[in-house]
Design a protein around this motif. Structure first.
Motif, PDB file in Angstrom:
ATOM      1  N   ASP A  39       0.825  -1.214   0.000  1.00  0.00           N
ATOM      2  CA  ASP A  39       0.000   0.000   0.000  1.00  0.00           C
ATOM      3  C   ASP A  39       0.855   1.258   0.000  1.00  0.00           C
ATOM      4  OD1 ASP A  39      -2.340  -1.425  -0.107  1.00  0.00           O
ATOM      5  OD2 ASP A  39      -2.904  -1.066   1.979  1.00  0.00           O
ATOM      6  N   GLU A  40       1.957   1.246   0.754  1.00  0.00           N
ATOM      7  CA  GLU A  40       2.863   2.398   0.769  1.00  0.00           C
ATOM      8  C   GLU A  40       3.520   2.576  -0.598  1.00  0.00           C
ATOM      9  OE1 GLU A  40       5.593   1.543   3.924  1.00  0.00           O
ATOM     10  OE2 GLU A  40       4.216   2.216   5.477  1.00  0.00           O
ATOM     11  N   GLN A  41       3.930   1.460  -1.224  1.00  0.00           N
ATOM     12  CA  GLN A  41       4.519   1.524  -2.564  1.00  0.00           C
ATOM     13  C   GLN A  41       3.569   2.201  -3.535  1.00  0.00           C
ATOM     14  OE1 GLN A  41       5.075  -2.563  -3.634  1.00  0.00           O
ATOM     15  NE2 GLN A  41       7.227  -2.584  -2.984  1.00  0.00           N
ATOM     16  N   VAL A  43       0.916   4.186  -3.037  1.00  0.00           N
ATOM     17  CA  VAL A  43       0.668   5.611  -2.793  1.00  0.00           C
ATOM     18  C   VAL A  43       1.879   6.453  -3.184  1.00  0.00           C
ATOM     19  CG1 VAL A  43       0.241   7.359  -1.020  1.00  0.00           C
ATOM     20  CG2 VAL A  43      -1.077   5.260  -1.028  1.00  0.00           C
ATOM     21  N   GLN A  44       3.068   6.027  -2.801  1.00  0.00           N
ATOM     22  CA  GLN A  44       4.265   6.810  -3.118  1.00  0.00           C
ATOM     23  C   GLN A  44       4.503   6.880  -4.623  1.00  0.00           C
ATOM     24  OE1 GLN A  44       5.971   8.734  -1.018  1.00  0.00           O
ATOM     25  NE2 GLN A  44       4.407   8.113   0.427  1.00  0.00           N
ATOM     26  N   ARG A  45       4.306   5.782  -5.311  1.00  0.00           N
ATOM     27  CA  ARG A  45       4.511   5.791  -6.762  1.00  0.00           C
ATOM     28  C   ARG A  45       3.488   6.700  -7.437  1.00  0.00           C
ATOM     29  NH1 ARG A  45       5.850   7.139 -10.521  1.00  0.00           N
ATOM     30  NH2 ARG A  45       6.465   6.099 -12.419  1.00  0.00           N
ATOM     31  N   CYS A  46       2.253   6.657  -6.971  1.00  0.00           N
ATOM     32  CA  CYS A  46       1.221   7.534  -7.542  1.00  0.00           C
ATOM     33  C   CYS A  46       1.486   8.990  -7.195  1.00  0.00           C
ATOM     34  CB  CYS A  46      -0.168   7.087  -7.078  1.00  0.00           C
ATOM     35  SG  CYS A  46      -0.678   5.514  -7.821  1.00  0.00           S
ATOM     36  N   ASP A  47       1.990   9.261  -5.994  1.00  0.00           N
ATOM     37  CA  ASP A  47       2.375  10.632  -5.638  1.00  0.00           C
ATOM     38  C   ASP A  47       3.480  11.139  -6.559  1.00  0.00           C
ATOM     39  OD1 ASP A  47       0.532  10.635  -3.582  1.00  0.00           O
ATOM     40  OD2 ASP A  47       2.016  10.627  -1.969  1.00  0.00           O
ATOM     41  N   MET A  48       4.463  10.285  -6.831  1.00  0.00           N
ATOM     42  CA  MET A  48       5.551  10.675  -7.732  1.00  0.00           C
ATOM     43  C   MET A  48       5.021  10.976  -9.132  1.00  0.00           C
ATOM     44  SD  MET A  48       8.448   7.968  -6.393  1.00  0.00           S
ATOM     45  CE  MET A  48       9.458   8.131  -7.844  1.00  0.00           C
ATOM     46  N   PRO A  66     -10.361  10.717   2.529  1.00  0.00           N
ATOM     47  CA  PRO A  66      -9.456   9.563   2.621  1.00  0.00           C
ATOM     48  C   PRO A  66      -9.162   8.957   1.243  1.00  0.00           C
ATOM     49  CG  PRO A  66     -11.285   9.347   4.162  1.00  0.00           C
ATOM     50  CD  PRO A  66     -11.599  10.508   3.266  1.00  0.00           C
ATOM     51  N   ILE A  67      -8.008   8.349   1.124  1.00  0.00           N
ATOM     52  CA  ILE A  67      -7.626   7.630  -0.095  1.00  0.00           C
ATOM     53  C   ILE A  67      -8.386   6.312  -0.124  1.00  0.00           C
ATOM     54  CG2 ILE A  67      -5.713   6.522  -1.312  1.00  0.00           C
ATOM     55  CD1 ILE A  67      -3.829   8.357   0.275  1.00  0.00           C
ATOM     56  N   GLU A  68      -8.804   5.902  -1.312  1.00  0.00           N
ATOM     57  CA  GLU A  68      -9.431   4.590  -1.487  1.00  0.00           C
ATOM     58  C   GLU A  68      -8.466   3.695  -2.245  1.00  0.00           C
ATOM     59  OE1 GLU A  68     -13.393   4.731  -3.145  1.00  0.00           O
ATOM     60  OE2 GLU A  68     -13.717   6.707  -2.257  1.00  0.00           O
ATOM     61  N   TYR A  69      -8.404   2.425  -1.838  1.00  0.00           N
ATOM     62  CA  TYR A  69      -7.540   1.443  -2.487  1.00  0.00           C
ATOM     63  C   TYR A  69      -8.403   0.346  -3.092  1.00  0.00           C
ATOM     64  CZ  TYR A  69      -3.965   3.439   0.565  1.00  0.00           C
ATOM     65  OH  TYR A  69      -3.117   4.291   1.215  1.00  0.00           O
ATOM     66  N   GLU A  70      -7.990  -0.110  -4.259  1.00  0.00           N
ATOM     67  CA  GLU A  70      -8.641  -1.254  -4.889  1.00  0.00           C
ATOM     68  C   GLU A  70      -7.580  -1.973  -5.713  1.00  0.00           C
ATOM     69  OE1 GLU A  70     -11.815  -1.706  -8.412  1.00  0.00           O
ATOM     70  OE2 GLU A  70     -12.509  -0.501  -6.719  1.00  0.00           O
ATOM     71  N   LYS A  71      -7.120  -3.113  -5.231  1.00  0.00           N
ATOM     72  CA  LYS A  71      -6.013  -3.855  -5.837  1.00  0.00           C
ATOM     73  C   LYS A  71      -4.822  -2.919  -6.037  1.00  0.00           C
ATOM     74  CE  LYS A  71      -8.771  -7.466  -7.889  1.00  0.00           C
ATOM     75  NZ  LYS A  71      -9.063  -8.261  -9.059  1.00  0.00           N
ATOM     76  N   ASN A  72      -4.405  -2.716  -7.273  1.00  0.00           N
ATOM     77  CA  ASN A  72      -3.247  -1.855  -7.560  1.00  0.00           C
ATOM     78  C   ASN A  72      -3.691  -0.454  -7.975  1.00  0.00           C
ATOM     79  OD1 ASN A  72      -1.959  -4.209  -7.108  1.00  0.00           O
ATOM     80  ND2 ASN A  72      -0.819  -4.246  -9.013  1.00  0.00           N
ATOM     81  N   THR A  73      -4.801  -0.014  -7.408  1.00  0.00           N
ATOM     82  CA  THR A  73      -5.369   1.285  -7.776  1.00  0.00           C
ATOM     83  C   THR A  73      -5.520   2.179  -6.550  1.00  0.00           C
ATOM     84  OG1 THR A  73      -6.630   0.246  -9.564  1.00  0.00           O
ATOM     85  CG2 THR A  73      -7.365   2.420  -8.842  1.00  0.00           C
ATOM     86  N   VAL A  74      -5.141   3.432  -6.728  1.00  0.00           N
ATOM     87  CA  VAL A  74      -5.381   4.466  -5.717  1.00  0.00           C
ATOM     88  C   VAL A  74      -6.404   5.423  -6.305  1.00  0.00           C
ATOM     89  CG1 VAL A  74      -4.399   6.494  -4.581  1.00  0.00           C
ATOM     90  CG2 VAL A  74      -3.107   4.387  -4.645  1.00  0.00           C
ATOM     91  N   ILE A  75      -7.413   5.730  -5.516  1.00  0.00           N
ATOM     92  CA  ILE A  75      -8.391   6.746  -5.907  1.00  0.00           C
ATOM     93  C   ILE A  75      -8.332   7.837  -4.848  1.00  0.00           C
ATOM     94  CG2 ILE A  75     -10.815   7.263  -6.346  1.00  0.00           C
ATOM     95  CD1 ILE A  75     -11.082   4.224  -7.084  1.00  0.00           C
ATOM     96  N   ALA A  76      -7.900   9.008  -5.276  1.00  0.00           N
ATOM     97  CA  ALA A  76      -7.766  10.153  -4.368  1.00  0.00           C
ATOM     98  C   ALA A  76      -8.738  11.232  -4.821  1.00  0.00           C
ATOM     99  CB  ALA A  76      -6.331  10.665  -4.375  1.00  0.00           C
ATOM    100  N   SER A  97       1.411  -1.209 -11.897  1.00  0.00           N
ATOM    101  CA  SER A  97       1.701  -2.594 -12.249  1.00  0.00           C
ATOM    102  C   SER A  97       1.588  -3.460 -10.990  1.00  0.00           C
ATOM    103  CB  SER A  97       3.110  -2.692 -12.837  1.00  0.00           C
ATOM    104  OG  SER A  97       4.058  -2.212 -11.894  1.00  0.00           O
ATOM    105  N   SER A  98       1.640  -4.763 -11.157  1.00  0.00           N
ATOM    106  CA  SER A  98       1.487  -5.659 -10.011  1.00  0.00           C
ATOM    107  C   SER A  98       2.577  -5.476  -8.966  1.00  0.00           C
ATOM    108  CB  SER A  98       1.434  -7.119 -10.465  1.00  0.00           C
ATOM    109  OG  SER A  98       2.633  -7.449 -11.145  1.00  0.00           O
ATOM    110  N   ASP A  99       3.764  -4.978  -9.367  1.00  0.00           N
ATOM    111  CA  ASP A  99       4.833  -4.720  -8.400  1.00  0.00           C
ATOM    112  C   ASP A  99       4.813  -3.275  -7.879  1.00  0.00           C
ATOM    113  OD1 ASP A  99       5.802  -3.265 -10.545  1.00  0.00           O
ATOM    114  OD2 ASP A  99       7.644  -4.451 -10.780  1.00  0.00           O
ATOM    115  N   ASN A 100       3.831  -2.491  -8.319  1.00  0.00           N
ATOM    116  CA  ASN A 100       3.633  -1.090  -7.905  1.00  0.00           C
ATOM    117  C   ASN A 100       4.770  -0.149  -8.319  1.00  0.00           C
ATOM    118  OD1 ASN A 100       1.138  -1.515  -6.699  1.00  0.00           O
ATOM    119  ND2 ASN A 100       2.080  -2.114  -4.774  1.00  0.00           N
ATOM    120  N   LEU A 101       5.604  -0.559  -9.255  1.00  0.00           N
ATOM    121  CA  LEU A 101       6.744   0.282  -9.628  1.00  0.00           C
ATOM    122  C   LEU A 101       6.546   1.061 -10.917  1.00  0.00           C
ATOM    123  CD1 LEU A 101       9.684  -2.052  -8.596  1.00  0.00           C
ATOM    124  CD2 LEU A 101       8.665  -0.155  -7.323  1.00  0.00           C
ATOM    125  N   SER A 102       5.586   0.666 -11.720  1.00  0.00           N
ATOM    126  CA  SER A 102       5.308   1.447 -12.925  1.00  0.00           C
ATOM    127  C   SER A 102       3.817   1.760 -12.984  1.00  0.00           C
ATOM    128  CB  SER A 102       5.770   0.710 -14.183  1.00  0.00           C
ATOM    129  OG  SER A 102       5.040  -0.482 -14.348  1.00  0.00           O
TER     130      SER A 102
END
Length: 126
Positions: A39-41, A43-48, A66-76, A97-102
């Motif tokens: 979850d931290e990965q 949010v930080q990747r989406c912030d970047m 509040p931020i909403e999470y759904e699998k590899n999705t952030v909804i702010a 991506s599944s590894d939250n890096l891209s």
């Protein structure tokens, strides 16, 4: 000499809070993100991504809701970003991506200028 270890989360938060843009975060931040819990990965990747796409100084994804999470999705839906010393409302959704890096998908809608009188109540700062 004492070695001080900064957690990956704090490193990214410090870089983002310092106003560093996504391009300058580079390999060290990417490596730090890899060490975070998913979850931290995410949010930080989406912030970047937000910093880069909006040429923003800072982003606060939970400023108005509040931020909403759904699998590899952030909804702010209640985010804010700072550009040229002014804060603006923002809504974004970010799919990683599944590894939250891209980032696979990123959509945003810029909102109105946040009046200076509201900054403190939403943890926005000069």
């Amino acid at each position: 000499m004492t070695n001080i270890r900064i957690s990956p989360l704090w490193l990214c938060l410090l870089l983002i809070a310092s106003g560093a843009d996504a391009a300058s975060l580079g390999a060290k931040a990417a490596a730090s993100i890899e060490e975070m819990v998913p979850d931290e990965q995410l949010v930080q990747r989406c912030d970047m991504e937000t910093l880069e796409r909006l040429d923003a100084e800072r982003v606060l994804p939970y400023a108005f809701a509040p931020i909403e999470y759904e699998k590899n999705t952030v909804i702010a839906a209640g985010a804010a970003y700072r550009r040229a010393g002014k804060w603006y409302r923002l809504q974004f959704s970010c799919v990683a991506s599944s590894d939250n890096l891209s980032i696979q998908s990123y959509r945003f809608s810029k909102g109105d200028l946040v009046p200076r009188s509201e900054w403190e109540s939403h943890n926005l700062f000069p």
